[in-house]
Design an enzyme around this catalytic site. Structure first.
Site, PDB file in Angstrom:
ATOM      1  N   ASN A 141       6.769  11.509   8.073  1.00 31.62           N
ATOM      2  CA  ASN A 141       6.101  10.210   8.167  1.00 31.62           C
ATOM      3  C   ASN A 141       6.620   9.334   9.299  1.00 31.62           C
ATOM      4  OD1 ASN A 141       4.454  10.656   5.782  1.00 31.62           O
ATOM      5  ND2 ASN A 141       6.378  10.470   4.644  1.00 31.62           N
TER       6      ASN A 141
ATOM      7  N   GLY B  32       5.579   9.292   0.986  1.00 33.21           N
ATOM      8  CA  GLY B  32       5.053   8.479   2.071  1.00 33.21           C
ATOM      9  C   GLY B  32       6.061   7.727   2.906  1.00 33.21           C
TER      10      GLY B  32
ATOM     11  N   ASP C 147      -3.681  20.060   0.384  1.00 34.98           N
ATOM     12  CA  ASP C 147      -3.655  19.887   1.832  1.00 34.98           C
ATOM     13  C   ASP C 147      -2.696  20.920   2.396  1.00 34.98           C
ATOM     14  OD1 ASP C 147      -1.063  18.930   1.303  1.00 34.98           O
ATOM     15  OD2 ASP C 147      -1.690  16.833   1.383  1.00 34.98           O
TER      16      ASP C 147
ATOM     17  N   HIS D  97       1.763  19.414   1.120  1.00 38.35           N
ATOM     18  CA  HIS D  97       2.366  19.281  -0.209  1.00 38.35           C
ATOM     19  C   HIS D  97       2.170  20.550  -1.029  1.00 38.35           C
ATOM     20  CE1 HIS D  97       1.358  15.179   1.213  1.00 38.35           C
ATOM     21  NE2 HIS D  97       2.595  14.955   0.800  1.00 38.35           N
TER      22      HIS D  97
ATOM     23  N   SER E  75       7.621  12.884   0.393  1.00 38.94           N
ATOM     24  CA  SER E  75       6.822  13.530  -0.651  1.00 38.94           C
ATOM     25  C   SER E  75       6.974  15.041  -0.705  1.00 38.94           C
ATOM     26  CB  SER E  75       5.339  13.180  -0.454  1.00 38.94           C
ATOM     27  OG  SER E  75       4.900  13.562   0.833  1.00 38.94           O
TER      28      SER E  75
END
Length: 273
Positions: A94, A62, A213, A216, A29
């Site tokens: 991830n 993700g 966050d 990102h 992402s």
């Protein structure tokens, strides 16, 4: 005579078309394309603005190396890959986790060894989970089997600060560099150059590029991460295979380069490009 000249022109044109590679991106992402209505954007969206070759950004939110493969995304990427193409793999965000306890079926074992663990995944089936390095080696072998060119890239950093110091050590970037050295694949140090750029902004300004966050980026933040990738290509020790495909916009991106090229990512000094 005219027919001969025309044939020569057609042959040269066809040869040029065949010789033009595409850059295909396998990532998560932080790199993926987002909708025009989204406040977020990944750096892969902007990278075509700096290159003369086509880009297929197949990054998916993700995903880890493990889930990118298991969900068929890797097979789709390989199907779109032709001989001479570049396949850029930038993973790690991830992959970090404990595969014996997490439930998203994406965590891998840390490191680059051949160790593995059998887990019961979210579907209730047994799955053998390998190290991050193992999955990268599988991907590299697949790309080479297509007679394409694998490239490993260190992941962009998260916006994690201790006071005024941005976190600079990211183990999965180090693992990627180690696999690159082990397999003779080019490593693009996106991590170090991203850390350097965000560090120069300071924590208050940097946070304005992370609206939701600390992972990102927004659209301007994606441009910064695209430019740090370009800088890593321009400043690569030796010559990056992508360097000759930088366009005018790519060539004028300015950021500090690394003075020396030790075998480790740590303790690198920098100079102004």
């Amino acid at each position: 005579m005219k027919s001969s000249t025309l044939l020569s022109i057609l042959l040269v044109t066809a040869s040029s078309a065949i010789a033009t590679p595409t850059l295909l991106i396998c990532s998560d992402s932080t790199t993926a394309d987002y909708a025009n209505t989204s406040v977020l954007q990944g750096w892969g969206y902007d990278i075509p603005e700096y290159l003369t070759i086509p880009v297929k950004n197949l990054a998916k939110n993700g995903r880890s190396t493990r889930s990118f493969i298991n969900q068929g995304l890797w097979a789709n990427l390989l199907a779109a890959t032709k001989a001479g193409d570049f396949v850029l793999i930038e993973m790690g965000h991830n992959d970090d986790g404990d595969p014996t306890t997490e439930t998203s079926d994406r965590a891998t074992l840390p490191g680059i060894g051949n160790d593995s663990v059998v887990v019961t995944n979210s579907t209730g089936l047994s799955e053998t989970v390998h190290s991050f390095g193992w999955y990268l080696r599988e991907m590299i072998a697949d790309v080479r089997a297509k007679k394409a060119i694998p490239l490993l890239s260190g992941m962009v950093n998260r916006n994690y600060w201790t006071g005024t110091t941005l976190q600079k050590d990211w183990p999965f970037a180090t693992y990627a560099e180690e696999v690159a050295a082990q397999t003779g694949v080019e490593y693009i140090d996106h991590t170090d150059y991203s850390v350097a750029r965000w560090q120069s902004l300071g924590p208050t300004v940097a946070k304005t590029y992370y609206p939701n966050d600390n992972t990102h980026t927004n659209w301007p933040g994606a441009v910064i991460n695209a430019e740090t990738f370009v800088t890593a290509v321009k400043c690569d020790c030796g010559t990056s295979q992508l360097r000759k495909y930088l366009n005018a916009a790519g060539k004028v991106v300015k950021q500090s380069c690394i003075t020396t090229c030790p075998t480790s990512r740590r303790d690198r000094s920098r100079r102004t490009a």
